[in-house]
Design an enzyme around this catalytic site. Structure first.
Site, PDB file in Angstrom:
ATOM      1  N   ASP A   1       0.725  48.926  -4.828  1.00 41.15           N
ATOM      2  CA  ASP A   1       1.573  49.426  -4.606  1.00 41.15           C
ATOM      3  C   ASP A   1       2.769  50.305  -5.507  1.00 41.15           C
ATOM      4  OD1 ASP A   1       3.830  50.082  -2.566  1.00 41.15           O
ATOM      5  OD2 ASP A   1       4.325  48.779  -1.129  1.00 41.15           O
TER       6      ASP A   1
ATOM      7  N   SER B   1      12.359  48.027  -4.619  1.00 37.28           N
ATOM      8  CA  SER B   1      10.929  48.654  -4.303  1.00 37.28           C
ATOM      9  C   SER B   1      10.741  49.025  -5.963  1.00 37.28           C
ATOM     10  CB  SER B   1      10.500  48.829  -2.881  1.00 37.28           C
ATOM     11  OG  SER B   1      10.103  48.080  -1.987  1.00 37.28           O
TER      12      SER B   1
ATOM     13  N   HIS C   1       4.764  53.057  -1.621  1.00 40.90           N
ATOM     14  CA  HIS C   1       5.694  53.936  -0.461  1.00 40.90           C
ATOM     15  C   HIS C   1       6.660  53.913  -0.694  1.00 40.90           C
ATOM     16  CE1 HIS C   1       7.753  49.227  -1.066  1.00 40.90           C
ATOM     17  NE2 HIS C   1       8.317  49.966  -0.312  1.00 40.90           N
TER      18      HIS C   1
HETATM   19  N1  ARG Z   1       8.118  45.516   2.906  1.00 38.77           N
HETATM   20  C1  ARG Z   1       8.310  46.215   2.324  1.00 38.77           C
HETATM   21  C2  ARG Z   1       9.676  46.569   2.366  1.00 38.77           C
HETATM   22  O1  ARG Z   1       9.928  46.442   2.860  1.00 38.77           O
HETATM   23  C3  ARG Z   1       7.107  47.466   2.099  1.00 38.77           C
HETATM   24  C4  ARG Z   1       6.916  48.536   3.053  1.00 38.77           C
HETATM   25  C5  ARG Z   1       5.822  49.692   3.244  1.00 38.77           C
HETATM   26  N2  ARG Z   1       4.630  49.427   2.613  1.00 38.77           N
HETATM   27  C6  ARG Z   1       3.982  48.720   4.327  1.00 38.77           C
HETATM   28  N3  ARG Z   1       2.586  49.038   4.557  1.00 38.77           N
HETATM   29  N4  ARG Z   1       5.058  49.415   5.358  1.00 38.77           N
HETATM   30  O2  ARG Z   1      10.008  48.085   2.107  1.00 38.77           O
HETATM   31  N1  ASP Z   2      10.003  46.346   0.087  1.00 39.54           N
HETATM   32  C1  ASP Z   2      11.014  46.755  -0.323  1.00 39.54           C
HETATM   33  C2  ASP Z   2      11.640  47.897  -0.973  1.00 39.54           C
HETATM   34  O1  ASP Z   2      11.634  48.249  -0.413  1.00 39.54           O
HETATM   35  C3  ASP Z   2      11.363  45.216  -0.919  1.00 39.54           C
HETATM   36  C4  ASP Z   2      11.745  44.058   0.244  1.00 39.54           C
HETATM   37  O2  ASP Z   2      12.656  44.110   1.014  1.00 39.54           O
HETATM   38  O3  ASP Z   2      11.799  43.001  -0.588  1.00 39.54           O
HETATM   39  O4  ASP Z   2      12.525  47.741  -1.164  1.00 39.54           O
END
Ligand code: ARG
Ligand code: ASP
Length: 695
Positions: free
Chosen positions: A219, A627, A83
């Site tokens: 990921d 991330s 991502h």
């Molecule tokens: N929640 C994670 C972060 O805040 C991963 C985001 C990317 N993945 C998604 N399915 N949108 O960045």
């Molecule tokens: N998914 C988040 C990021 O892209 C990490 C988090 O918020 O835990 O940095």
């Protein structure tokens, strides 16, 4: 059974005693080093950060300012999340070469794809410059005067800092302006795409599983840093060569078990761990609900259109993911704040603070801080929400309004002369080209109709039929000519004429009121932070995240989010197959992966139990920006890649609770398996240093 429970309780207590926090890597000696070793680490503070010798920090790079990446070979190979590389993977994709759908694997160095605008940045060294930044700042100064003083001091310090010609410096504020650190940095701008799994692996589970455990997402994506012949940063050139890092992380093949030490090293973006209770209330009861509602309305439109058309799916994939991500996080954050009684706990801390202020006879100095903060926040909610609504609509979710917002900034630049205008125009032109490349008028009109009512009753969808800014050629024509000509044409554009009064109102009324109130709150919070640390010196204080390099440590650990529910800390490929829904846009599984599963063809990447691990949980305190951060074992080897947190624990940005806050990592053995067995990209495996630290 009872013994087991006592054991769990004992372990949990231990955990709460020593974890949480995002620590400054140059200051680990002492408490942090001891804590880490108590958790099983064999690393010294110097192994992690050293100015004179290479150390772990030399393998960690800020990825494009928003994520983290780590070097995993002596030829500058870096790993980050799928991502995080999503924008790059998407930009090389088309309906014919759909790298999002199919994945991408460069066969040789020559096939690695350059990415305009992408950069990674290393930290060369960190210095405490607090005294020099605060020199001459006195209590009787206004906030403006203080700012001017610290800005001036900071500029002088940076100018006097010894560094190489290709390096940069920056100074960042910590503990709400009570401490300052200088960073010497090295930025590489030739960073090429090397490999990415298909979305059905790299984003498996998509938004349904986002922020959720159990998780089965691979990921990751792979890039390579290129440098000039002297191994220094250089703009993209065919003649550049793979960067030779000061340090790279060996990769462990031995895997993890519950209780193992984990260190996550990266660039967390923003946290607010020291807010007064009244602020947590304002955020969770006013700000979050309003932001959630706007995004929910926009997502309804985007999701329906993405399901109906492949072309729109590709165009909107990245935008949709970005909008949905924060939306879901805010929902989880609100639930977690409630469930963990964060507001009551913060009030209890405040009572303790007030009592200690009394006992230390510091009432004259600190006695009114909390009541003043309360009064200020009471008046702050309405304007905070209004400003945030504007930002959501004009900056984040509606692209026509977003273009109008940028154009208005260009118009403002004209007041500073033709040169400034021309620079602004060039920037806007490239932005608008970028926007309109992946733009669908009907989708954006639908978003406009859905979210504009959150800001005004004046809705006019017909502007989409009249404006020039739904078509690149027409848009570029409006931008031709002198500033006076451009501005005249702009004012005749239906969308601009519609948006301009809102934007003007924002700058003349909303923003100034917000800034005034926010500045007053910040000033109080600076004092409150200082007071807390002075009056309750035995708490463990770590600075809020501010996009600088931090260490957070913990252990592999499951969690119990609800009555009678306990989550194991490791997921396996079996779980991918359990979730498999043929043809589904979130839960499809590639044929090849199904075959490898059926044949149990896991190579050397299986766990001792014969299963192939996919993701695992830790107690590391992480946030957005972490991330892509490496999960590192007790010896400094790579064991995983951080990419998310569990939904019940996303309130860790305001209230880290060791009981339910967990970060989610993809097991590096799954990454290796996909590269090797799934993609057959053996050349990449050969480049890495695979190790067996447990044997
Ligand atoms: N929640 C994670 C972060 O805040 C991963 C985001 C990317 N993945 C998604 N399915 N949108 O960045
Ligand atoms: N998914 C988040 C990021 O892209 C990490 C988090 O918020 O835990 O940095």
């Amino acid at each position: 059974m009872k013994l087991f429970k006592i054991l769990v309780l004992f372990i949990t207590l231990q955990v709460s005693a020593q974890q949480g926090g995002m620590w400054i890597p140059s200051l680990l000696k002492g408490m942090n080093e001891n804590d880490m070793q108590a958790l099983g680490s064999k690393l010294t503070a110097k192994d992690i950060y050293d100015v004179n010798h290479s150390s772990l920090k030399d393998a960690i790079a800020h990825f494009n300012g928003g994520c983290t990446s780590e070097v995993i070979s002596k030829q500058g190979l870096i790993l980050t999340n799928h991502h995080c590389g999503y924008g790059q993977i998407q930009s090389h994709s088309s309906l014919e070469h759909d790298y999002l759908k199919e994945g991408f694997w460069a066969k040789s160095l020559a096939d690695e794809l350059p990415n305009e605008g992408l950069y990674v940045e290393f930290i060369v060294r960190i210095e405490d410059v607090t005294d020099r930044v605060l020199e001459g700042v006195t209590a009787d100064m206004t906030e403006k005067e203080k700012q001017a003083k610290t800005d001036g001091n900071s500029n002088r310090i940076q100018a006097a800092t010894k560094k190489e010609a290709w390096q940069d410096t920056k100074i960042k504020s910590f503990f709400k302006g009570n401490q300052y650190f200088l960073f010497v940095t090295e930025r590489f701008t030739d960073v090429r795409l090397v490999g990415a799994p298909p979305t059905s692996i790299g984003k498996f589970g998509s938004d349904t599983d986002n922020w959720v455990w159990p998780r089965h997402t691979g990921d990751f994506s792979i890039f390579r840093i290129y440098a000039d012949k002297n191994n220094r940063p250089a703009a993209y050139s065919k003649d550049n060569v793979p960067y030779k890092p000061k340090h790279f992380l060996p990769v462990s093949l031995d895997g993890i078990s519950e209780g193992d030490f984990t260190l996550v090293f990266g660039f967390p973006g923003t946290t607010q761990e020291y807010l007064p209770a009244v602020a947590i209330k304002e955020i969770t009861e006013e700000l979050n609900p309003s932001n959630i509602a706007i995004r929910e309305a926009a997502l309804k439109v985007i999701d329906a259109n993405m399901k109906a058309s492949d072309e729109i799916r590709i165009q909107y994939a990245s935008k949709q993911a970005r909008i949905a991500n924060a939306w879901k996080k805010w929902i989880g954050e609100n639930l977690g704040i409630k469930k963990s009684n964060a507001i009551a706990k913060r009030q209890a801390l405040e009572a303790e603070f007030t009592e200690a202020v009394k006992q230390k006879k510091l009432e004259n100095q600190y006695g009114n801080l909390l009541s003043e903060l309360e009064a200020r926040y009471d008046e702050f909610g309405a304007i905070d929400v209004k400003r945030s609504n504007f930002v959501e609509i004009f900056v984040r979710t509606n692209e026509l309004m977003q273009m109008m917002f940028r154009l208005s900034q260009m118009e403002a630049a004209a007041a500073k002369g033709e040169d400034t205008f021309n620079k602004a125009r060039t920037a806007v032109q490239s932005r608008i080209k970028g926007t309109l490349k992946d733009f669908n008028t009907e989708v954006d009109r639908g978003i406009y109709e859905a979210i504009m009512p959150f800001y005004t009753t004046n809705i006019d969808p017909s502007i989409y039929d009249k404006t020039a800014f739904t078509n690149v050629d027409n848009a570029m024509k409006v931008l031709e000519g002198s500033s006076a000509e451009v501005i005249e044409k702009l004012h005749q554009d239906a969308a601009y004429a519609y948006a301009k009064p809102f934007i003007d109102d924002f700058y003349t009324n909303v923003e100034p009121e917000f800034q005034e109130k926010n500045t007053a709150i910040n000033a109080l919070e600076t004092q409150y932070m200082k007071a807390l640390m002075e009056v309750l010196p035995n708490e463990r204080y770590y600075p809020d995240a501010n996009s600088t390099l931090r260490v957070t440590y913990g252990q592999v650990r499951g969690y119990g989010p609800r009555d009678a529910v306990y989550y194991e800390p490791v997921t396996y490929l079996d779980g991918v197959m359990e979730k498999y829904v043929p043809g589904d846009y979130e839960f499809d599984v590639p044929q090849k992966l199904q075959e490898l599963y059926a044949a149990k063809d896991y190579g050397r990447y299986a766990d001792a139990n014969g299963k192939l691990p996919v993701c695992f949980l830790g107690t590391n305190h992480t946030t957005g920006g972490n991330s892509g951060s490496p999960a590192i074992d007790a010896h400094g080897n790579l064991i995983g890649l951080n990419f998310d947190r569990v939904w019940e624990g996303t309130m860790s940005d305001m209230n880290y609770d060791p009981e339910i806050c967990r970060n989610i990592m993809v097991d590096v053995r799954y990454v290796l398996f996909i590269i090797d067995k799934y993609a057959g990209a053996e050349r990449l495996i050969k480049e890495m240093k695979l190790v067996h630290p447990k044997k």
